[in-house]
Design an enzyme around this catalytic site. Sequence first.
Site, PDB file in Angstrom:
ATOM      1  N   LYS A 202      48.938   2.076 -22.152  1.00  0.00           N
ATOM      2  CA  LYS A 202      50.380   2.282 -22.139  1.00  0.00           C
ATOM      3  C   LYS A 202      50.956   2.021 -23.539  1.00  0.00           C
ATOM      4  O   LYS A 202      51.711   2.809 -24.073  1.00  0.00           O
ATOM      5  CB  LYS A 202      50.990   1.316 -21.113  1.00  0.00           C
TER       6      LYS A 202
ATOM      7  N   GLU B 136      41.438  -4.849 -26.821  1.00  0.00           N
ATOM      8  CA  GLU B 136      40.172  -4.430 -26.201  1.00  0.00           C
ATOM      9  C   GLU B 136      40.042  -2.913 -26.236  1.00  0.00           C
ATOM     10  O   GLU B 136      39.003  -2.357 -26.619  1.00  0.00           O
ATOM     11  CB  GLU B 136      40.112  -4.898 -24.730  1.00  0.00           C
TER      12      GLU B 136
ATOM     13  N   GLY C 155      51.888  -1.437 -15.639  1.00  0.00           N
ATOM     14  CA  GLY C 155      50.449  -1.154 -15.735  1.00  0.00           C
ATOM     15  C   GLY C 155      49.757  -1.172 -14.386  1.00  0.00           C
ATOM     16  O   GLY C 155      49.027  -0.249 -14.019  1.00  0.00           O
ATOM     17  N   ARG C 156      49.992  -2.230 -13.618  1.00  0.00           N
ATOM     18  CA  ARG C 156      49.290  -2.367 -12.328  1.00  0.00           C
ATOM     19  C   ARG C 156      49.853  -1.442 -11.256  1.00  0.00           C
ATOM     20  O   ARG C 156      49.375  -1.434 -10.127  1.00  0.00           O
ATOM     21  CB  ARG C 156      49.322  -3.825 -11.870  1.00  0.00           C
TER      22      ARG C 156
ATOM     23  N   GLU D  58      49.053 -10.679 -10.555  1.00  0.00           N
ATOM     24  CA  GLU D  58      49.846 -10.489 -11.770  1.00  0.00           C
ATOM     25  C   GLU D  58      51.322 -10.322 -11.387  1.00  0.00           C
ATOM     26  O   GLU D  58      52.211 -10.683 -12.137  1.00  0.00           O
ATOM     27  CB  GLU D  58      49.334  -9.264 -12.533  1.00  0.00           C
TER      28      GLU D  58
ATOM     29  N   HIS E 152      27.526 -12.419   5.124  1.00  0.00           N
ATOM     30  CA  HIS E 152      26.286 -13.140   4.845  1.00  0.00           C
ATOM     31  C   HIS E 152      26.452 -14.068   3.657  1.00  0.00           C
ATOM     32  O   HIS E 152      25.472 -14.515   3.071  1.00  0.00           O
ATOM     33  CB  HIS E 152      25.137 -12.149   4.613  1.00  0.00           C
TER      34      HIS E 152
ATOM     35  N   LYS F  72      47.207 -11.709 -25.204  1.00  0.00           N
ATOM     36  CA  LYS F  72      47.090 -10.668 -26.226  1.00  0.00           C
ATOM     37  C   LYS F  72      47.392 -11.253 -27.614  1.00  0.00           C
ATOM     38  O   LYS F  72      46.752 -10.916 -28.593  1.00  0.00           O
ATOM     39  CB  LYS F  72      48.039  -9.504 -25.918  1.00  0.00           C
TER      40      LYS F  72
HETATM   41  C1  G6Q Z   1      49.595  -4.602 -15.984  1.00  0.00           C
HETATM   42  C2  G6Q Z   1      49.512  -5.392 -17.205  1.00  0.00           C
HETATM   43  C3  G6Q Z   1      48.209  -5.283 -17.952  1.00  0.00           C
HETATM   44  C4  G6Q Z   1      48.043  -3.999 -18.757  1.00  0.00           C
HETATM   45  C5  G6Q Z   1      46.879  -4.156 -19.710  1.00  0.00           C
HETATM   46  C6  G6Q Z   1      46.634  -2.924 -20.540  1.00  0.00           C
HETATM   47  O1  G6Q Z   1      50.533  -4.565 -15.248  1.00  0.00           O
HETATM   48  O2  G6Q Z   1      50.607  -5.115 -18.002  1.00  0.00           O
HETATM   49  O3  G6Q Z   1      47.105  -5.439 -17.119  1.00  0.00           O
HETATM   50  O4  G6Q Z   1      47.875  -2.915 -17.928  1.00  0.00           O
HETATM   51  O5  G6Q Z   1      47.093  -5.263 -20.525  1.00  0.00           O
HETATM   52  O6  G6Q Z   1      47.749  -2.596 -21.296  1.00  0.00           O
HETATM   53  P1  G6Q Z   1      47.845  -1.210 -22.019  1.00  0.00           P
HETATM   54  O7  G6Q Z   1      47.839  -0.129 -21.007  1.00  0.00           O
HETATM   55  O8  G6Q Z   1      49.108  -1.251 -22.809  1.00  0.00           O
HETATM   56  O9  G6Q Z   1      46.633  -1.104 -22.912  1.00  0.00           O
END
Ligand code: G6Q
Length: 544
Positions: free
Chosen positions: A212, A218, A273-274, A359, A390, A510
Amino acid sequence: MAMETRSVSLTQLTAWQALETHYQQMQHVHLRKLFAGDPKRGERFSQEAIGIYLDYSKNRITEETLRLLIQLAEESGLREHIDSMFRGDKINVTENRAVLHTALRAPKDAVINVDGKNVVPEVHQVLDRMSAFADRVRSGDWKGFTGKRIRNVINVGIGGSDLGPVMAYEALRHYSQRDMVFRFVSNVDGTDFAEATIDLDPEETLFIISSKTFTTLETMTNAQTAREWALKKLGDEKAVAKHFVAVSTNAAEVSKFGIDTANMFGFWDWVGGRYSMDSAIGLSTMIAIGPENFKALLAGFHEMDEHFRNAPFEKNLPVLMGLLTVWYADFFGAETVAVLPYDQYLKRFPAYLQQLTMESNGKSVTLSGARVNYQTGPIFWGEPGTNGQHSFYQLIHQGTHLIPCDFIGFAKPLNPLGNHHDLLMANVFAQSEALAFGKTPEQVRAEITPDWLVPHRVFEGNRPSNTLLLEKLTPEALGKLVALYEHSVFTQGVIWQINSFDQWGVELGKVLAKNIISELEGKADGKHDSSTSTLISRYRKLKG
Ligand code: G6Q
């Protein structure tokens, strides 16, 4: 306009206080007694809507509990909050953003305004571009730089830009294009990238860089490595255009990375994001299952949105599930919820839900910034059945913790093999029955158990669960299920008066890692506590 935040604290609400008193009566009432006293309990406490049957009769509730929980939802202004979210109000107050994942699956003719602009046409524009691109890749029309067909698609992303795509790919693998390979790289640990690409040919590989912000450490590190990996074989910078596409809200960073913005699929700051697996973040899903199936997935989401928005609370699946979560978390002190899908394709569903739920509702201050004096989001966890049986089910049956469970099952298998499916489903029903009713000392003794062994073989029962039964795991069904949990999380967040849509804990990570990297590389010295400083210097020494 964002909703006014309430001035009355949750624990002062009439319904909350009535629930506290009611809990005193309910805490020792056994499900055995509740079922014995009402032969129709199984039907009474179940609800069917849009193809999902929710049996919540094995919960420690009565009609009175339900009445009070619904009153709690009403006193909490849940109805107004639902309207406010769907309307596009900026309910994510700490980031001053609307929360409109529901617009991602709205029909073409819907009108949803953000800052005076209807966002629906743009949503469909992106969907159309994604469909055209997915079709080209799936048909082999989109070729790699050397003219070879794309056979491998790798989504590079993390958190919300990874968990949804991974879960959806696994869940809908049955519908996927089988002559293509789909992989997901998220971890900054080089092993993730190395293993995902070890047997792939760069000439046949397409990377989808999903971020996003397009600044996440990462993802940017993995994207850079992917670029080097591809160019090592392909040799020419121009190859990037054929082997890299981006999903992002940040066009400037995308083009800085070298991806033509013509190959960028956008989304918007009002998609968390989620909550983004049904935005362009779902591009890998769409390539895997095809645009038609993706449309069905969206239709499933939308059906649940409409149900959540319109159904009365007592018939509203996400509201009921959300309220039950509050009931156990706040009154019984339950700290976790186990999600137990009896479908191998849903193996990543619990991991996906962990982010969605934790989250979102892992917060300890209210919207107005006051510290809460009650529990908020519980810990979600789980594994597909029957494997969990199990391993950790032992604790659910006989341990000291109360763990409400969500069982999820389907009537029709996607891979009918002998009597496998009946065996699988027999386990779902047997588990929820055993959890609820247990086994009394008398029953154990009747099995000719010596006295000393009886306490070990007794099952107290009275362990609550929901069972969700659907016909078949289809793209549509998956959309409904995900939206069910999204809206259940929202319901909980409204009751707890928290912002389910920010994630300052993620942002913290981050920033912190970035500060330490230059120290690990020996380029800077930072000020830390004695533990962190020693760990950093040890690491530097050990790595030579
Ligand atoms: C989700 C969070 C988080 C995010 C990641 C990746 O709700 O904000 O999990 O999706 O940190 O972020 P980017 O899409 O910006 O790389």
